[in-house]
Design a protein around this motif. Structure first.
Motif, PDB file in Angstrom:
ATOM      1  N   VAL A 180      -8.809   8.179   0.326  1.00  0.00           N
ATOM      2  CA  VAL A 180      -7.990   7.010   0.021  1.00  0.00           C
ATOM      3  C   VAL A 180      -8.828   5.741   0.190  1.00  0.00           C
ATOM      4  CG1 VAL A 180      -5.850   8.136   0.731  1.00  0.00           C
ATOM      5  CG2 VAL A 180      -7.153   6.806   2.404  1.00  0.00           C
ATOM      6  N   ASP A 181      -8.296   4.652  -0.343  1.00  0.00           N
ATOM      7  CA  ASP A 181      -8.930   3.347  -0.174  1.00  0.00           C
ATOM      8  C   ASP A 181      -8.574   2.824   1.218  1.00  0.00           C
ATOM      9  OD1 ASP A 181     -10.092   0.900  -0.379  1.00  0.00           O
ATOM     10  OD2 ASP A 181      -8.620   0.071  -1.788  1.00  0.00           O
ATOM     11  N   LEU A 182      -9.563   2.697   2.085  1.00  0.00           N
ATOM     12  CA  LEU A 182      -9.313   2.295   3.465  1.00  0.00           C
ATOM     13  C   LEU A 182      -8.761   0.878   3.564  1.00  0.00           C
ATOM     14  CD1 LEU A 182     -12.425   3.824   5.292  1.00  0.00           C
ATOM     15  CD2 LEU A 182     -10.129   4.771   5.040  1.00  0.00           C
ATOM     16  N   ASP A 183      -9.005   0.046   2.558  1.00  0.00           N
ATOM     17  CA  ASP A 183      -8.475  -1.317   2.585  1.00  0.00           C
ATOM     18  C   ASP A 183      -6.957  -1.341   2.446  1.00  0.00           C
ATOM     19  OD1 ASP A 183     -11.005  -2.365   2.878  1.00  0.00           O
ATOM     20  OD2 ASP A 183     -11.331  -2.540   0.712  1.00  0.00           O
ATOM     21  N   SER A 184      -6.383  -0.257   1.922  1.00  0.00           N
ATOM     22  CA  SER A 184      -4.933  -0.203   1.739  1.00  0.00           C
ATOM     23  C   SER A 184      -4.207   0.301   2.982  1.00  0.00           C
ATOM     24  CB  SER A 184      -4.595   0.710   0.554  1.00  0.00           C
ATOM     25  OG  SER A 184      -4.976   2.057   0.830  1.00  0.00           O
TER      26      SER A 184
ATOM     27  N   ARG B  23      -1.827  13.747   1.453  1.00  0.00           N
ATOM     28  CA  ARG B  23      -2.270  12.600   2.234  1.00  0.00           C
ATOM     29  C   ARG B  23      -1.277  12.297   3.355  1.00  0.00           C
ATOM     30  NH1 ARG B  23      -5.605  13.921  -0.728  1.00  0.00           N
ATOM     31  NH2 ARG B  23      -6.072  14.897   1.270  1.00  0.00           N
ATOM     32  N   TYR B  24      -1.800  11.719   4.413  1.00  0.00           N
ATOM     33  CA  TYR B  24      -0.966  11.359   5.560  1.00  0.00           C
ATOM     34  C   TYR B  24      -0.120  10.131   5.221  1.00  0.00           C
ATOM     35  CZ  TYR B  24       0.216   9.562  10.214  1.00  0.00           C
ATOM     36  OH  TYR B  24       0.887   9.087  11.311  1.00  0.00           O
ATOM     37  N   ARG B  25       1.180  10.223   5.486  1.00  0.00           N
ATOM     38  CA  ARG B  25       2.097   9.109   5.223  1.00  0.00           C
ATOM     39  C   ARG B  25       2.703   8.642   6.534  1.00  0.00           C
ATOM     40  NH1 ARG B  25       2.984  12.451   0.699  1.00  0.00           N
ATOM     41  NH2 ARG B  25       2.666  11.358  -1.279  1.00  0.00           N
ATOM     42  N   TYR B  26       2.650   7.364   6.740  1.00  0.00           N
ATOM     43  CA  TYR B  26       3.214   6.783   7.951  1.00  0.00           C
ATOM     44  C   TYR B  26       4.316   5.808   7.557  1.00  0.00           C
ATOM     45  CZ  TYR B  26      -0.337   3.445   6.443  1.00  0.00           C
ATOM     46  OH  TYR B  26      -1.120   2.613   5.689  1.00  0.00           O
ATOM     47  N   GLU B  27       5.151   5.469   8.516  1.00  0.00           N
ATOM     48  CA  GLU B  27       6.292   4.586   8.245  1.00  0.00           C
ATOM     49  C   GLU B  27       5.820   3.134   8.147  1.00  0.00           C
ATOM     50  OE1 GLU B  27       9.288   5.300  11.200  1.00  0.00           O
ATOM     51  OE2 GLU B  27       8.763   7.419  11.301  1.00  0.00           O
ATOM     52  N   ARG B  28       6.071   2.540   6.998  1.00  0.00           N
ATOM     53  CA  ARG B  28       5.714   1.137   6.796  1.00  0.00           C
ATOM     54  C   ARG B  28       6.692   0.498   5.821  1.00  0.00           C
ATOM     55  NH1 ARG B  28       3.801   0.127  10.806  1.00  0.00           N
ATOM     56  NH2 ARG B  28       1.711  -0.547  11.331  1.00  0.00           N
TER      57      ARG B  28
END
Length: 725
Positions: free
Chosen positions: A255-259, A135-140
């Motif tokens: 993935v759950d788009l709400d997350s 899955r794609y991971r971005y900085e948060r």
């Protein structure tokens, strides 16, 4: 004695010239049946080929629309994306000679069908990394991901972070390091695009020559025009498909788009780039199916003759070496006597006799050489500009990938199509000769690049990013930004300068992260996270006041939407103006070449454009664009990732400047072409011969010489003839 249709087909396949009129051998009814069969077969082939042109144009333009998505997904710089884009041309070049030569002797429709399957396999291969690299991971910041704990963005002490949350965060980072090898999966995208280039190779040379061979002579140009028109429609749908997929999250369905805490306006957003490749690959498979059921040969239409030299072309062919033409005829006669048979049965024995003289004759044509140089440089300019146009619009005007692709597909591409059509219409309506075509092509380039010059004044200012484009006290500067990320307002926070998790302060300034903004508290989760008590946000207006901020970067200035509108208007007019000169330039290329060198000259022209423009232009444009990056992303296990923020002013000067410099150089070569044509078509040259021969693109040109030459070529098998457009 009546000759059957099968025998006639055999005679024509060997280019045998019958001394007696064919009408004496066929009844009117059999001729009518053959005509109906020919027309039906060629129309089916025309429809299938048009669909293939649509499919290949759609997949090619979709790749252009996903340049920024691929760059972010695989964390690679623009220069590497340029290499991926140029791999299509490399794949095409690997087998173009093989396909052009041997493909004409084999089953052309089935070779095109096989090419479609290879092209679809390459398109599917491009999408495959999505299913294998996780899955794609971005900085948060953790508080924007999970709302179960209240975590301070400004970690003055690690004890402030709940142990479970900190441990979970480290676990995710370690998991990312384990899958860091997935970042090298961009190689599959490169190989897929390479495979696309290989599969696309036979479509144009074999498809166009098949139509040219079996269509009624007066309909051939119309059919080819229909195919090219459909090919122009393909990019429109390609960019629109790119616009649709860019709105969808990359991991949609997984993935759950709400997350998801970022939106399609965020610099870290990656759309469902892979979905469009699956659609394009399926279309390519469907496009190739009809070709497996089409015959190798169709009945030749009655009265079909090989094309001869037009009077216009005869006027504009260089014959700087008249003795070379005679020598060529003598060599053919000698070889024919030595073999004792027609040369059509022994093409390879003769090719070595006239390849080098033909090459020397071609490169001794000043008009051809100058026009070739002008085209190579101009295509460098245009290919680089088109490849990175979506990136330029996104970074310069703050537009989303979805809107950028929509604008290009719905506005720019139709303008290009209309410009090409207008160029051909002008040529026909005003009966413009070759000298006029050179003037029209030059004028189109000159005014097109002149309009492009005005785009320098239609840029936006840099986004106000604290620590990058301005100080934390509101002063704009251009010093070393790495040293300015930290200030007194965030000195008590444990922040990393490598993070990119932008937030927008209520003062309209973007901060690289909530930590660097000095935020002490947060509430909410996901896209609705709000940060409070941000010490750096308050320093711009009131040092004593601590303000809030929300997730995501701030929008660009109020003048930017207006500038974007101006850019669109000028861009459309520029695209149209530059495209008007396309058809006249192509006519100029064809009319200044001897008939028996036409296919060879077009092959050299296409080869030079692909090798010297299609492959290198995206690479060095990408390298130049990378130099304007202000903030590079960082990979999870170290190393530089994709660029997060560009210097708008530097990007504008590099992108437009490089395009204009190359365009200006090409204009100088076009002026040289016009000068040579004027010199050779001057009244003095026209009256040189006492026999009334006219000189134009060379010295003297005698029409009957070329008729004899055409007759000679028609009775000899030429492999280049199969790739003639």
């Amino acid at each position: 004695m009546e000759i059957s249709s099968k025998e006639n087909t055999h005679f024509f396949s060997n280019n045998t010239i019958l001394p007696v009129d064919r009408s004496s051998f066929k009844s009117e009814s059999s001729a009518s049946k053959e005509k109906q069969s020919c027309c039906g077969g060629i129309k089916i082939f025309l429809g299938a080929l048009s669909f293939v042109y649509f499919a290949k144009a759609l997949s090619g333009s979709y790749l252009k629309s996903t340049i920024t998505q691929i760059e972010r997904r695989f964390d690679i710089p623009s220069s590497l994306v340029g290499v991926i884009d140029g791999s299509f041309e490399i794949g095409n070049l690997l087998i173009i000679i093989f396909v052009s030569y041997f493909g004409a002797k084999l089953h052309r429709p089935r070779i095109i069908g096989a090419g479609c399957l290879i092209m679809s396999a390459g398109t599917f291969l491009i999408a495959m990394p999505q299913f294998f690299m996780g899955r794609y991971r971005y900085e948060r910041f953790p508080s924007t991901i999970n709302s179960t704990g209240s975590i301070s963005p400004c970690l003055q002490d690690k004890s402030q972070t709940p142990f479970s949350a900190l441990e979970k965060s480290h676990a995710k980072i370690n998991a990312g390091c384990e899958k860091e090898a997935g970042s090298s999966m961009w190689i599959y995208v490169l190989l897929g695009n390479l495979l696309r280039g290989i599969g696309e190779t036979p479509i144009q040379p074999l498809g166009i020559t098949y139509i040219d061979d079996y269509a009624i002579e007066e309909n051939a140009a119309l059919y080819i025009g229909c195919v090219q028109t459909v090919a122009i429609i393909g990019p429109i749908f390609g960019f629109l498909l790119g616009s649709l997929c860019a709105k969808l999250y990359v991991d949609i369905g997984f993935v759950d788009l709400d997350s998801i805490t970022i939106t399609h306006k965020d610099a870290q957003w990656v759309g469902a780039w892979w979905l469009g490749y699956l659609i394009a690959g399926a279309i390519s498979v469907l496009a190739g199916i009809p070709f497996w059921f089409l015959p190798k040969h169709l009945p030749k239409p009655e009265g079909r003759k090989d094309s001869s030299t037009s009077s216009e072309q005869s006027k504009f062919i260089t014959e700087d070496n008249k003795e070379q033409h005679k020598s060529y005829q003598q060599q053919v006669k000698i070889a024919e006597m030595a073999k004792g048979k027609s040369l059509e049965f022994f093409p390879s024995a003769v090719e070595s006799l006239y390849f080098l003289p033909s090459l020397k004759n071609l490169f001794g044509n000043p008009v051809y050489i100058l026009y070739l140089c002008a085209s190579i440089i101009q295509f460098n300019s245009l290919i680089g500009m088109v490849t990175y146009k979506p990136k330029y619009i996104e970074q310069q005007y703050g537009q989303t990938s979805s809107k950028t692709n929509f604008v290009i597909g719905l506005i720019n591409i139709p303008a290009v199509a209309f410009g090409i059509f207008s160029g051909g219409l002008i040529m026909k309506k005003f009966r413009i000769n070759v000298l006029g075509a050179a003037k029209l092509s030059l004028g189109s380039s000159f005014f097109g690049y002149l309009l492009l010059l005005s785009l320098f004044a239609m840029g936006c200012e840099n986004s106000e990013v604290a620590g990058l484009t301005m100080s934390y006290h509101g002063t704009k500067w251009t010093t070393d930004y790495e040293q300015a990320l930290f200030s007194e307002c965030n000195s008590g926070c444990l922040c990393s300068k490598n993070d990119w998790d932008p937030i927008c302060g209520e003062n309209g300034v973007t901060y690289i992260s909530a930590c660097l903004a000095g935020c002490q508290a947060s509430s909410g989760s996901g896209k609705n996270t709000v940060f409070f008590n941000c010490s750096c946000v308050g320093t711009l207006e009131s040092p004593s006041r601590r303000s809030s901020a929300v997730v995501g970067p701030c929008q660009k200035g109020n003048e930017c939407p207006k500038m974007f509108l101006y850019f669109l208007v000028v861009s459309v007019i520029t695209s149209y103006t530059l495209s008007v000169g396309g058809t006249p330039g192509y006519i100029l290329l064809l009319r200044c070449i001897k008939p028996h060198l036409k296919s060879f000259a077009l092959g050299i022209y296409t080869l030079a454009i692909r090798v010297l423009a299609g492959i290198p232009a995206p690479v060095y444009f990408g390298v130049a664009i990378d130099t304007t990056c202000l903030k590079w992303g960082s990979k999870r296990c170290g190393g530089r990732g994709a660029c997060r923020l560009y210097d708008s002013s530097a990007l504008r000067y590099v992108y437009l400047g490089l395009t204009l410099v190359l365009g200006t150089v090409s204009i100088f070569f076009s002026v040289a072409v016009l000068w040579v044509l004027r010199k050779r078509s001057s009244p003095q040259d026209e009256t040189l011969s006492a026999n009334g021969e006219r000189g134009a693109c060379g010295t003297k040109s005698r029409k009957d010489n070329f008729v004899n030459s055409d007759h000679l070529i028609q009775t000899t098998y030429w492999p280049e003839k199969e790739t003639r457009l």
